[in-house]
Enzyme design. Sequence first.
Site, PDB file in Angstrom:
ATOM      1  N   CYS A   1       0.788  -1.245   0.000  1.00 16.22           N
ATOM      2  CA  CYS A   1       0.000   0.000   0.000  1.00 16.22           C
ATOM      3  C   CYS A   1       0.810   1.280   0.000  1.00 16.22           C
ATOM      4  O   CYS A   1       0.651   2.114  -0.884  1.00 16.22           O
ATOM      5  CB  CYS A   1      -0.931   0.009   1.207  1.00 16.22           C
TER       6      CYS A   1
HETATM    7  C1  UDX Z   1      -0.872  -0.209   5.593  1.00 16.84           C
HETATM    8  C2  UDX Z   1      -1.804   0.701   6.414  1.00 16.84           C
HETATM    9  O1  UDX Z   1      -1.397   0.671   7.800  1.00 16.84           O
HETATM   10  C3  UDX Z   1      -3.249   0.253   6.247  1.00 16.84           C
HETATM   11  O2  UDX Z   1      -4.107   1.154   6.950  1.00 16.84           O
HETATM   12  C4  UDX Z   1      -3.586   0.258   4.762  1.00 16.84           C
HETATM   13  O3  UDX Z   1      -4.906  -0.152   4.539  1.00 16.84           O
HETATM   14  C5  UDX Z   1      -2.632  -0.652   4.004  1.00 16.84           C
HETATM   15  O4  UDX Z   1      -1.281  -0.213   4.242  1.00 16.84           O
HETATM   16  P1  UDX Z   1       0.234  -2.594   5.849  1.00 16.84           P
HETATM   17  O5  UDX Z   1       0.820  -2.361   4.497  1.00 16.84           O
HETATM   18  O6  UDX Z   1      -0.375  -3.908   6.158  1.00 16.84           O
HETATM   19  O7  UDX Z   1      -0.895  -1.504   6.153  1.00 16.84           O
HETATM   20  O8  UDX Z   1       1.432  -2.375   6.861  1.00 16.84           O
HETATM   21  P2  UDX Z   1       1.783  -1.451   8.108  1.00 16.84           P
HETATM   22  O9  UDX Z   1       1.607  -2.221   9.353  1.00 16.84           O
HETATM   23  O10 UDX Z   1       1.102  -0.143   8.020  1.00 16.84           O
HETATM   24  O11 UDX Z   1       3.362  -1.278   7.870  1.00 16.84           O
HETATM   25  C6  UDX Z   1       3.867  -0.787   6.619  1.00 16.84           C
HETATM   26  C7  UDX Z   1       5.367  -0.731   6.605  1.00 16.84           C
HETATM   27  O12 UDX Z   1       5.849   0.310   7.453  1.00 16.84           O
HETATM   28  C8  UDX Z   1       6.101  -1.995   7.080  1.00 16.84           C
HETATM   29  O13 UDX Z   1       7.177  -2.250   6.202  1.00 16.84           O
HETATM   30  C9  UDX Z   1       6.599  -1.652   8.449  1.00 16.84           C
HETATM   31  O14 UDX Z   1       7.785  -2.342   8.776  1.00 16.84           O
HETATM   32  C10 UDX Z   1       6.863  -0.158   8.306  1.00 16.84           C
HETATM   33  N1  UDX Z   1       6.760   0.605   9.564  1.00 16.84           N
HETATM   34  C11 UDX Z   1       5.577   0.689  10.221  1.00 16.84           C
HETATM   35  C12 UDX Z   1       7.881   1.287  10.045  1.00 16.84           C
HETATM   36  O15 UDX Z   1       8.968   1.235   9.458  1.00 16.84           O
HETATM   37  N2  UDX Z   1       7.748   2.037  11.177  1.00 16.84           N
HETATM   38  C13 UDX Z   1       6.567   2.152  11.859  1.00 16.84           C
HETATM   39  O16 UDX Z   1       6.533   2.868  12.875  1.00 16.84           O
HETATM   40  C14 UDX Z   1       5.451   1.445  11.365  1.00 16.84           C
END
Ligand code: UDX
Length: 423
Positions: free
Chosen positions: A263
Amino acid sequence: MKISVIGGGYVGLVSAVCFAQMGHTVGLIEIDIDRASSISRGSPQIYEKGLGVLLSKHLEKSLHVSTAYDAIPDTDISFICVGTPEGDNGSPDLSIVQSACQSLGRSLRDKDSYHVVVVKSTVPPGTTEGLVVPTVLEHSHRAGDEIGFCMNPEFLREGRAVEDFMHPDRIVIGSNDSRAGDRAESAYRGIEVPIIRTGIKSAEMIKYASNAFLATKISFANEIGNLCKRLDIDVYEVMKGVGMDHRISPHFLDAGAGFGGSCFPKDLSALIALAQSLGEEPLILRSVLKVNERQPVRMLELLEEKIGSLEGKRIAVLGLAFKNDTDDVRQSRSIPVILELEEMGARIAAYDPQANDNMKKLIPDIEYCSRVTDALKDADACIVMTEWPEFSLLDEEFDLMKNRVIIEGRRILSCQDKEGICW
Ligand code: UDX
């Protein structure tokens, strides 16, 4: 209610199963025969906590899977949950949405009562009114007041999608007429959260703006983290203090190797392409992506600082999934790291508790290990790319390496002699 869900991918399948759990009768339409048959057997091709149990509970009772659109006229409302993959110039490819709308429209020709079509797929502002409405109406041969249209974005996180569906922070329903919006709203009856009713274009934009803002928080934390490392400051301590301001919130401030997944990168690119097409220069959004692309490079710079040239060195890469609790490797930060390591002549021994097979499809020519210890054995260095909780207690295992050179791209390890990407 009788609900049809079009698309049995991650969003559609979770939505269908959760609507069934809420007491609705659901018809899931998935045109890919293999995917439809594995859902029908109760074994979805995605790894999602709690999904399998709910699927088995409702299959052939309140949840029916089909490869055809025949059952749509018997339902009150259809949710379009098909993919919008990244197209050529960053904007999403809407061809799957378009063909789903054609089939949906055709299936509604003989329905003699009001039907509501809800777009759940992430689509650029203007798509529902500019593409979905005319396509469905053209193929249904029905008048505009016999079919209502809404846009209802999803905010599901992979790995926690069932929980997020049942306990969201808010539900957004965009509609241009209240009859359609009321029907979409009633599909969520029983979920006690604020429901925000907006116009259709606002609902489309809320999804992009939410993801862009969350991605911005991560890149912001990473930029501050990179600075903190130079100053010998713990960025996690800093962000704890920053996040306690309720205007900021403590979430999504974990610095590290950057964001991946299906996403954030895609939606940011789509928003950038949209801005450009409007003659606007998206300064912040571009920087968010740039910071994200630089973080993996920093991992390699740190690695070279520690062990010199990587030519011929054995590097253990722990974590291939784009985050923990998923086997999804799409846009995982470990991809650019592995490709660059290969370029630099390193030998890679990779391990992930869930994602080895998926990464193998993308990068077949590295060593995949079924145990973390196999990857660490005789390694010159180790880098941690995914925040899997099972990595947190690793310590003695690192003694299997030639030297304990441990670089963390995610703040997860508890052993002493590690070095973080920005801490
Ligand atoms: C995301 C959105 O959170 C969700 O609302 C949307 O519908 C789809 O995209 P998702 O892709 O499942 O969800 O993952 P998410 O848990 O948001 O993490 C995304 C990425 O960010 C991961 O690679 C994670 O490692 C990274 N991340 C997340 C960080 O590097 N730091 C953080 O503080 C949080």
